[in-house]
Design an enzyme around this catalytic site. Structure first.
Site: not given
Ligand code: PSU
Ligand code: MN
Length: 319
Positions: A32, A95, A115, A151, A153, A155, A172
Site C-alpha cells: 500500500e 488518502k 488498505v 470512527d 476504518s 479497512d 495499529k
Molecule cells: N500501516 C502503517 N502506517 C499507515 C497505515 C498502515 O504502518 O499509515 C495506513 C493504511 O493505509 C491504513 C490506514 O489503511 O493507515 C488507516 O487509516 P484510517 O484509520 O483513517 O482508516
Molecule cells: Mn476513520
C-alpha cells in the site's frame, strides 16, 4: 467468489513487470502507499517503500506498490514514480479508501492508497497477497462514551468483502485493538497470528489480546490461507506478524505515548481520515522517534513474510 472488475479494470495501470508475473503465475505482493504519503516522514518514507519492495524481491516475488495518479489505479510503480509519490507535499495528496475512491480517481495528481483501496486494486488485478504496516480499525471512543464517534476504518469492511491475504503487524496500536479483533470476528474475517498466541501490539510484540487463531510459521500460515481462499467465502484473511525484536518498543513505553496522543487528539478535536496520521506523528514525537523505527522495521518485515507467503501459495519453493 465475488469479483470486482468491469469498469474498474479500465482504471488499472499495471506495471509491465507485474502483469508479466501475473500472467506467468509467479508470486506477486501488493504494497500500500498511504504509509508512504501519510504514515512516515520524508525521506524515510521513500527508503521504507524501497526496502519493502526489496524484501519482497529477496523472497522471489514481484512487488506491486499501489497508488492513484491522475485517475488511474497504478499497480506497480517505477523508481521514479515512487520518488515522486514519496516527495509530493502531503497537503496535495489524497488518502484513498473505498468511500472516497471515486473522488480520489476524479482528482488530478497523486493519492496514497489505504488498505481498502489497495485491496480493491490488487483484487481486480488478480493479486492475492498484500502487505501493509498495521491495519486500520476501531478507534478509541468509536463505540463508547456519551458521544460515540463511530470512527471505524473501512479497512475492516474491506477485509470482510475482498478475498485476499493481508499481512500486517496487527491493528495499529493507536486503536482499540480488542474491539477491532471482535469486529473482524463478527464480519467473518479470520485473524491468524504467526509465531505467538497474542495479536501483536504493532509497535511492540505483545498485546493483551488473544489471537483468534495462531500458527507456528509461514508454512502453516500458507496452508491455512490456501484453505480459506479455496472455500471462496468472499472474505479476506488477516495474518499478523510481530515487529522484529530488535526494534520493538516495550508495551509500557508504547502505551504511555499512545494514551497521551489519543487524549490530545480528542482535546484538539482531530477526527476523520486525519486522525490516524495525526496520532502516528504525535506518537513519533512522544517516543522520540522510537515508534518510527519500529514502524519501519515492521513494514519491511511484513513485506518479507508476504513474499514468502506468496511464493508458497504459487508453489514456488522457499529459498
Ligand atoms: N500501516 C502503517 N502506517 C499507515 C497505515 C498502515 O504502518 O499509515 C495506513 C493504511 O493505509 C491504513 C490506514 O489503511 O493507515 C488507516 O487509516 P484510517 O484509520 O483513517 O482508516
Ligand atoms: Mn476513520
Amino acid at each position: 467468489m465475488s469479483r470486482l472488475g468491469g469498469p474498474l479494470l479500465d482504471r488499472l495501470l499495471i506495471a509491465p513487470e507485474v502483469s508479466a508475473a501475473l500472467r506467468a503465475g509467479a508470486p506477486v505482493v501488493a504494497l500500500e502507499s498511504t504509509l508512504i504519503t501519510h504514515g512516515l516522514p520524508h525521506p524515510l518514507n521513500f527508503e521504507v517503500a524501497r526496502a519493502a519492495e526489496h524484501a519482497v524481491r529477496v523472497e522471489g516475488a514481484v512487488p506491486a506498490t499501489v497508488a492513484i495518479r491522475d485517475g488511474r489505479l497504478m499497480v506497480g510503480l517505477s523508481e521514479e514514480e515512487l520518488v515522486a509519490l514519496a516527495s509530493a507535499m502531503v497537503d496535495t495528496l489524497g488518502k484513498a479508501a473505498r468511500p472516497n475512491l471515486a473522488a480520489a480517481l476524479a482528482a488530478p495528481g497523486w493519492a496514497g492508497a489505504t488498505v481498502s483501496a489497495t485491496m480493491i486494486a490488487a483484487h481486480v488485478a488478480g493479486i492475492t497477497v498484500f502487505a501493509t504496516g498495521g491495519i486500520g480499525g476501531v478507534h478509541h471512543g468509536a463505540l463508547a462514551g456519551r458521544a460515540p464517534t463511530f470512527d471505524i476504518s473501512p479497512d475492516l469492511e474491506e477485509l470482510a468483502r475482498t478475498a485476499m491475504a493481508v499481512v500486517s503487524a496487527g491493528p495499529k496500536a493507536i486503536l482499540d485493538v480488542r474491539a477491532t479483533i471482535e469486529y473482524l470476528e463478527t464480519r467473518g474475517v479470520p485473524v491468524v497470528t504467526i509465531g505467538q498466541e497474542d495479536v501483536p501490539g504493532f509497535f511492540s510484540r505483545a498485546s493483551d489480546v488473544r489471537s483468534p487463531l495462531s500458527v507456528a510459521d509461514v508454512e502453516a500460515a500458507a496452508r491455512l490461507t490456501r484453505h480459506h481462499l479455496d472455500l471462496a467465502l468472499g472474505a479476506g484473511i488477516l495474518l499478523c506478524v510481530p515487529v522484529p525484536e530488535s526494534e520493538a518498543l516495550s508495551p509500557e513505553v508504547a502505551q504511555s505515548a499512545i494514551e497521551r496522543a489519543v487524549a490530545e487528539a480528542e482535546g484538539e478535536r482531530i477526527s476523520g481520515p486525519r486522525l490516524t496520521p495525526w496520532l502516528l506523528t504525535r506518537v513519533a514525537q512522544l517516543s522520540e522517534g522510537a515508534s518510527v523505527r519500529a514502524n519501519r522495521a515492521l513494514i519491511v518485515n511484513n513485506a518479507r513474510v508476504a513474499g514468502q507467503l506468496a511464493a508458497r501459495l504459487q508453489g514456488v519453493n522457499a529459498r
